[in-house]
Design an enzyme around this catalytic site. Structure first.
Site, PDB file in Angstrom:
ATOM      1  NE  ARG A  87      -3.335  -2.199   2.785  1.00 33.53           N
ATOM      2  CZ  ARG A  87      -3.093  -3.422   3.282  1.00 33.53           C
ATOM      3  NH1 ARG A  87      -1.954  -3.544   3.964  1.00 33.53           N
ATOM      4  NH2 ARG A  87      -3.964  -4.601   3.443  1.00 33.53           N
TER       5      ARG A  87
ATOM      6  CE  LYS B 176      -6.219  -1.083   5.313  1.00 34.08           C
ATOM      7  NZ  LYS B 176      -7.483  -1.289   4.658  1.00 34.08           N
TER       8      LYS B 176
ATOM      9  CG  HIS C  41      -5.448   0.551  -3.813  1.00 32.81           C
ATOM     10  ND1 HIS C  41      -4.636   0.435  -2.627  1.00 32.81           N
ATOM     11  CD2 HIS C  41      -6.367  -0.281  -3.844  1.00 32.81           C
ATOM     12  CE1 HIS C  41      -5.312  -0.302  -2.003  1.00 32.81           C
ATOM     13  NE2 HIS C  41      -6.298  -1.203  -2.685  1.00 32.81           N
TER      14      HIS C  41
ATOM     15  NE  ARG D  91      -3.392  -3.358  -1.633  1.00 32.97           N
ATOM     16  CZ  ARG D  91      -2.768  -4.213  -0.715  1.00 32.97           C
ATOM     17  NH1 ARG D  91      -1.313  -4.421  -0.493  1.00 32.97           N
ATOM     18  NH2 ARG D  91      -3.419  -4.965   0.039  1.00 32.97           N
TER      19      ARG D  91
ATOM     20  CG  HIS E 193      -6.053  -8.772   1.192  1.00 37.39           C
ATOM     21  ND1 HIS E 193      -5.999  -9.263  -0.022  1.00 37.39           N
ATOM     22  CD2 HIS E 193      -5.896  -7.420   1.095  1.00 37.39           C
ATOM     23  CE1 HIS E 193      -6.110  -8.190  -0.777  1.00 37.39           C
ATOM     24  NE2 HIS E 193      -5.954  -6.942  -0.181  1.00 37.39           N
TER      25      HIS E 193
ATOM     26  CE1 TYR F 125      -6.656  -7.126  -6.555  1.00 34.98           C
ATOM     27  CE2 TYR F 125      -6.628  -8.181  -4.423  1.00 34.98           C
ATOM     28  CZ  TYR F 125      -6.422  -7.058  -5.213  1.00 34.98           C
ATOM     29  OH  TYR F 125      -6.127  -6.050  -4.429  1.00 34.98           O
TER      30      TYR F 125
END
Length: 291
Positions: free
Chosen positions: A142, A166, A237, A240, A263, A272
């Protein structure tokens, strides 16, 4: 209201450890809700929550925005209930807004090659921009993770970068030789020229010597994409997304891509798979006896 907002902000920052962007969004939502209620949490029940959400929908808010606000409301009402400010938790009675799991446009592999092989003048800015672009595409990290990298986060011998994602979850992400070469050129010939007393260990610097910010990275990505005819306009993004798509097209398994992207849930990575239908078709044509 100020006391409630202040306590809730402390909870989000120090107990939930949410990102500054998420904290700002949640606080904005709660201020709007409390303003709708007249400034306090009196009368905060499921009917009031649904009424406020309906008003947001009538105002034309996107489904993704409504889903985030519902998540914020559930977090807020649970917090108020634990503090004893509400006799029960009305957020438990809210449904969950379903949002479409659509991807933005992605680069195909030839477009990615053209974007990354664009000629460079060798100036410090060119060296930095090339290194950032190579690393974004090579790792799929990110933009916030890229900006937060320090020099020591890069293991050149193993070609691995240590990323703080995150929830302050750390992961190691591999990268390839082109990204390594770009990083070496920036660190040897570019970064020393921009270093200042307050630069610290930041891997990527701005022209004034401070840590590069996300806005600068976005401008760099947009500018580079405009140089290649036919490429969709996207930000970091989008790189990404492109990296994840190309990994799957190249044969990577979904679990590995999940780990690389950081994730928390595999369902976030599964979005995806629909862009790799061409790969599925090739596998079908090769393997099925009646293809």
């Amino acid at each position: 209201m100020d006391e409630v907002i202040g306590d809730y902000e402390s909870y989000l920052r120090f107990e939930r450890d949410l990102s500054p962007h998420t904290v700002r969004a949640y606080l904005g939502d709660v201020r709007a809700l409390l303003g709708h209620l007249g400034g306090g949490i009196e009368g905060l029940d499921v009917s009031a929550l649904r009424e406020w959400l309906a008003a947001q929908q009538d105002a034309g808010k996107a489904r993704a925005t409504l889903a985030r606000r519902m998540a914020c409301l559930r977090t807020f009402t649970a917090f108020c209930h634990r503090r004893g400010w509400l006799p029960d938790d009305p957020g438990l009675l809210l449904g969950t807004a379903k949002t479409p799991r659509a991807l933005p446009a992605v680069l195909d592999q030839e477009q990615a090659r053209q974007v990354l092989d664009a000629p460079s003048l060798g100036e410090p800015k060119d060296l930095r921009d090339q290194a950032m672009l190579e690393l974004l595409y090579a790792t799929g990290i990110r933009v916030s993770e890229l900006c937060g990298l320090d020099v020591d986060d890069v293991d050149r011998d193993r070609r691995v970068v240590r990323v703080l994602g995150k929830g302050r979850k750390e992961r190691a992400v591999p990268f390839g030789v082109p990204a390594l070469r770009a990083l070496d050129r920036w660190c040897v010939h570019g970064r020393p020229l921009w270093m200042r007393e307050g630069s610290g260990p930041a891997l990527f610097l701005g022209v004034r010597g401070g840590r590069v910010d996300a806005g600068t990275v976005r401008r760099v990505v947009h500018a580079r994409l405009r140089q290649v005819e036919g490429t969709p306009d996207m930000g970091p993004h989008g790189l990404r997304h492109s990296a994840a798509t190309h990994l799957l097209e190249g044969g990577a398994d979904l679990r590995s891509v999940q780990e690389l992207l950081g994730h928390a849930s595999l369902s976030s990575t599964q979005v995806y798979t629909h862009v790799s239908i061409d790969r599925l078709r090739r596998a079908y044509d090769q393997a099925h006896p009646r293809a």
